[in-house]
Write a protein that holds these residues in place. Structure first.
Motif, short mmCIF file in Angstrom:
data_model
loop_
_atom_site.label_atom_id
_atom_site.label_comp_id
_atom_site.label_asym_id
_atom_site.label_seq_id
_atom_site.Cartn_x
_atom_site.Cartn_y
_atom_site.Cartn_z
N PRO A 1 0.83 -1.21 0.00
CA PRO A 1 0.00 0.00 0.00
C PRO A 1 0.86 1.26 0.00
O PRO A 1 1.97 1.26 0.54
CB PRO A 1 -0.80 -0.11 1.30
CG PRO A 1 -0.04 -1.05 2.15
CD PRO A 1 0.73 -1.95 1.26
N LEU A 2 0.38 2.31 -0.64
CA LEU A 2 1.13 3.56 -0.74
C LEU A 2 0.33 4.69 -0.11
O LEU A 2 -0.89 4.65 -0.05
CB LEU A 2 1.40 3.88 -2.21
CG LEU A 2 2.29 2.91 -2.97
CD1 LEU A 2 2.30 3.23 -4.45
CD2 LEU A 2 3.70 2.95 -2.40
N LYS A 3 1.03 5.72 0.33
CA LYS A 3 0.35 6.87 0.93
C LYS A 3 0.20 8.00 -0.08
O LYS A 3 -0.73 8.79 -0.02
CB LYS A 3 1.17 7.41 2.12
CG LYS A 3 1.25 6.43 3.27
CD LYS A 3 0.45 6.96 4.45
CE LYS A 3 0.42 5.97 5.59
NZ LYS A 3 -0.92 5.39 5.75
N LEU A 4 1.16 8.08 -0.99
CA LEU A 4 1.16 9.20 -1.93
C LEU A 4 1.63 8.69 -3.29
O LEU A 4 2.64 8.01 -3.38
CB LEU A 4 2.10 10.29 -1.42
CG LEU A 4 2.16 11.56 -2.26
CD1 LEU A 4 0.94 12.42 -2.01
CD2 LEU A 4 3.43 12.35 -1.97
N ILE A 5 0.88 9.01 -4.31
CA ILE A 5 1.30 8.62 -5.66
C ILE A 5 1.21 9.83 -6.58
O ILE A 5 0.18 10.52 -6.61
CB ILE A 5 0.39 7.53 -6.27
CG1 ILE A 5 0.21 6.37 -5.31
CG2 ILE A 5 0.97 7.03 -7.58
CD1 ILE A 5 -0.89 5.45 -5.75
N TYR A 6 2.26 10.05 -7.31
CA TYR A 6 2.28 11.09 -8.32
C TYR A 6 2.42 10.34 -9.64
O TYR A 6 3.41 9.66 -9.87
CB TYR A 6 3.47 12.00 -8.06
CG TYR A 6 3.62 13.14 -9.04
CD1 TYR A 6 2.76 14.23 -9.00
CD2 TYR A 6 4.64 13.12 -9.99
CE1 TYR A 6 2.91 15.28 -9.89
CE2 TYR A 6 4.80 14.16 -10.89
CZ TYR A 6 3.92 15.24 -10.83
OH TYR A 6 4.07 16.27 -11.72
#
Ligand SMILES: Nc1nc2c(ncn2[C@@H]2O[C@H](COP(=O)(O)OP(=O)(O)OP(=O)(O)O)[C@@H](O)[C@H]2O)c(=O)[nH]1
Ligand SMILES: [Mg+2]
Lengths: 466, 263
Positions: A375-380
């Motif tokens: 899982p990721l918190k921030l994706i650009y």
């Protein structure tokens, strides 16, 4: 979608599709429901009969893997993802080339399962199949295909399902409060939820006190209710009275739903009253009369008619094309419904294809954020025609879409501005404090006779819920 | 509480029963809105209040799906007229009326009136294919009775005859003959123990209709409303004689009693 098919003869529906044709095979997402014994129950495209051999193969697959104590969960091919979900005696299968994650597809199958439960209850389905393994559930579901079709169309086109959150119509908080007060005043024993919906979005929801102390209304249950309203709107002048189960609230019991439009013939504002008493139709219909009168007195309908979703340009952040914001910071004591806010999809996302493309990008971001392995918190994410940024914190989950040339730094600044704007507007964008009512007469005032009698019947009503 | 907030009290209750897809919703829609449009299979039941002259008639359009079977007797409670609807092109839909729906009417009034309605007549009967949008429909009804033999000829054909140029629709095989409906009506009277009394004759109570063209639809509803008029008047009289009896109270008490016996 319905509107365009009006001229078509009634017999030309999804069910009549030729299941051997290429177009059938190319559908973005097939959904099948079958019984454990392999009997077809539902197919999104093509009739279940025509597909019974296909479903037979699926069933064989499921039972083969089950025999090894290994429940089959998914199969991948180059073009398709096949996801299985077994719930009690039902097996649900999704065959998709939409590139969604397995978790998302399984979540969608769960909605299909819940919609079936909402019509039949879990208890009665189990009872039926315990009694007769070979039962043809289509006997009970015949006629409900359109409700399931409608649900699957919504699942594909409405991000509420992806976010498991409710989209409410932006409304001046003073207007929302006065609508809630109108609902709070029109009550009768055994009434547990009063819900006002406009343009398929929630205006307000008022709940019986004692009921919400035990359980809260889940977004998924509200989605099922809204889908039911949509599917029964064909004949809008009447007042509908129908049993409905809210599977997350209680999968084994029915509520009785009163559904009626307040603004015929336009039929955009819909009142939904849920009672636990099967016989309460006339009492509940009287509540509607009271609500109708109060709305006329306060000119509420024309105020509601003016309410609409907002444009992203109102946020005043250049390069921001669209967003979806789901807050988590609502005080838990209020047992608040999970909500989200999102502007209209405007150019370049006004065509159906472009809307779907943006939703698919959001689905991709969502699957990365919620990945079970990483899982990721921030994706650009720099896509071909836009740049997306998704961010999840303990306070909110946010998906934003920018024009393609935006830099990361610009995007971050823009998001700060956006969050400030949402904070400023939150009274209008969300239902902040869901009001309650009590249909149980105040015990200190009630003596013998009529009052305590009423109280008894209220309690009976709740007992049937348990 | 202001009186106005109460529902206009219905004088009488009419219930539409029958298997799913026979066209109950379409019939009511044709009658009240004068249109035939796409329908969605009904969920539960839908309540309509129809102003008929000085009277308020409540009409329950019920769902034919087996899923909602348990609710049927509730919708029928206290009904003054029940419209048992089948589809003339579907024999099973008539059989279902007898097997599944007739027992639901046990909760209807003692003097309840029954109408048997074969809908979708436009599919089998060229006469019903003409548009019958306005008044003058009652004339067609009498015509229909005179020419009762015509549908029989059609039903005797194993394959539908080529449809005449002027007719848009296709002629389907008629599976239920008028006689079948009449015989069923006789069995209803026997079931209700009404056959000796001066009950309404089957010629009057068995209809063939088309919600699609409007054929015989007004005749059906207007005939029924005329027939329930005495029971409306009686009810209004009773209410006048005993002003202490409030309808709401009756309803509440009835509901509670019913619940305690059925659970
Ligand atoms: N040709 C023809 N089709 C009809 C007629 N009446 C209804 N239909 C069609 O039959 C289908 C079912 O009609 P409904 O009125 O929804 O049937 P219903 O009895 O209300 O069904 P449930 O609500 O499921 O119990 C629709 O596709 C209608 O268009 C008719 O008189 N002629
Ligand atoms: Mg119907």
């Amino acid at each position: 979608m319905e509107a365009g098919t009006q001229e078509m003869p009634a017999f030309m529906t999804n069910r009549d599709e030729d299941v051997t044709s290429d177009s059938w095979r190319q559908h973005r997402k097939h959904v099948f429901v079958l019984s454990e014994a392999g009997k077809p129950i539902y197919s999104r495209y093509g009739s279940e009969e025509a597909l019974s051999s296909t479903m037979g193969v699926m069933m064989a697959l499921v039972s083969f893997v089950q025999s090894g104590d290994n429940i089959i969960r998914s199969v991948y091919s180059e073009l398709h993802t096949v996801v299985f979900l077994q719930k009690g005696p039902l097996v649900l299968v999704c065959v998709s080339n939409s590139r969604q994650s397995e978790e998302q597809l399984r979540g969608e199958l769960l909605y299909v399962y819940y919609q079936i439960i909402s019509m039949l209850t879990q208890a009665s389905i189990s009872r039926i199949f315990e009694h007769k393994k070979n039962y043809d559930l289509r006997r009970l579901l015949a006629g409900s295909e359109k409700i399931l079709d409608g649900l699957l169309n919504l699942v594909d086109s409405d991000p509420s399902f992806l976010l498991t959150a409710i989209h409410c119509l932006p409304l001046a908080s003073s207007l929302r409060d006065s609508l809630s007060q109108i609902l709070q005043k029109a009550i009768t024993p055994n009434l547990v939820f009063s819900i006002l919906v406009a343009k398929n979005q929630l205006l307000t929801i008022v709940q019986e006190k004692t009921v919400i102390e035990d359980a809260r209304l889940e977004p998924a249950d509200v989605h099922l209710l809204l889908n039911l309203i949509g599917a029964s709107s064909a004949f809008q002048a009447g007042e509908i009275w129908t049993p409905i189960c809210l599977p997350l609230f209680n999968p084994d019991c029915y509520f009785y739903a009163y559904i009626s439009y307040l603004d015929p013939p336009e039929c955009t504002v819909c009142l939904l009253l849920l009672s636990t008493d099967k016989e309460a139709f006339y009492a509940v219909a009287d509540c509607k009369r009271k609500i109708e009168e109060a709305m006329v007195a306060q000119n509420a309908l024309s105020l509601i008619a003016k309410a609409h979703s907002y444009s992203v340009s109102q946020v005043g952040v250049s390069d921001l094309r669209h967003f979806m914001y789901k807050p988590f910071d609502v005080p838990d004591t209020y047992r608040q419904l999970t909500q989200f806010t999102s502007p209209e999809m405007e150019a370049p996302y006004s065509s159906e294809e472009e809307k779907m493309r943006l939703l698919d990008l959001y689905r991709y971001m969502h699957s990365r954020i919620h990945s079970s392995t990483r899982p990721l918190k921030l994706i650009y994410h720099v896509a071909e025609r836009e740049t997306l940024l998704a961010w999840v914190t303990s306070k909110f989950e946010l998906y934003t879409c920018f024009s393609p040339l935006v830099t990361k730094a610009c995007a971050i600044t823009a998001i700060t501005k956006l969050l400030r704007w949402i904070k400023k507007e939150e009274e209008r964008l969300f239902i902040r404090y869901p009001p309650k009512y009590s249909t149980t007469p105040n015990p200190s005032k009630s003596s013998r006779g009529g009052k305590s009698d009423q109280q008894d019947s209220t309690e009976n009503g709740f007992l049937t819920l348990l | 509480m202001p009186e106005g907030s109460k529902m206009k009290k219905p004088d009488v209750k009419v219930v539409l029963l029958g298997d799913m897809n026979v066209g109950k919703t379409s019939l009511l829609h044709r009658y009240t809105e004068r249109k035939f449009k796409d329908t969605v299979s009904t969920v539960g039941g839908a309540f309509f209040l129809k102003q008929w002259g000085p009277y308020n008639i409540s009409i329950w359009d019920t769902a034919g799906r087996e899923q909602f079977h348990g609710l049927g007797s509730m919708y029928c409670r206290g009904a003054s007229a029940v419209i048992l609807t089948y589809d003339v092109t579907n024999w099973q839909s008539l059989a279902e009326l007898e097997e599944r729906f007739l027992s639901l009417t046990d909760t209807a009034n003692q003097d309840c009136i029954y109408a048997i309605v074969g809908n979708k007549a436009d599919l089998t009967d060229p006469k019903a294919q003409l548009s019958h949008d306005s008044i003058g429909v009652s004339e067609d009804q009498t015509q229909c009775e005179e020419e009762m033999t015509e549908p029989q000829i059609l039903s005797a054909c194993p394959t539908p005859p080529a449809s005449p140029e002027s007719l848009s629709g296709l002629i389907l095989h008629k599976q239920v003959a008028h006689e079948d409906a009449v015989a069923f009506y006789g069995r209803i009277l026997r079931y209700k123990g009404l056959e000796d009394k001066s009950s309404l004759p089957p010629e009057k109570m068995c209809f063939e209709t088309s919600a699609k063209t409007g054929y015989n639809v007004d005749a059906l509803f207007e005939t029924l409303f005329d027939l329930v008029l005495p029971s409306i008047l009686r009810k209004r009289n009773e209410n006048q004689e005993s002003p202490t009896v409030d309808l709401e109270v009756c309803r509440g008490a009835g509901g509670r009693r019913a619940r305690s016996t059925c659970c």
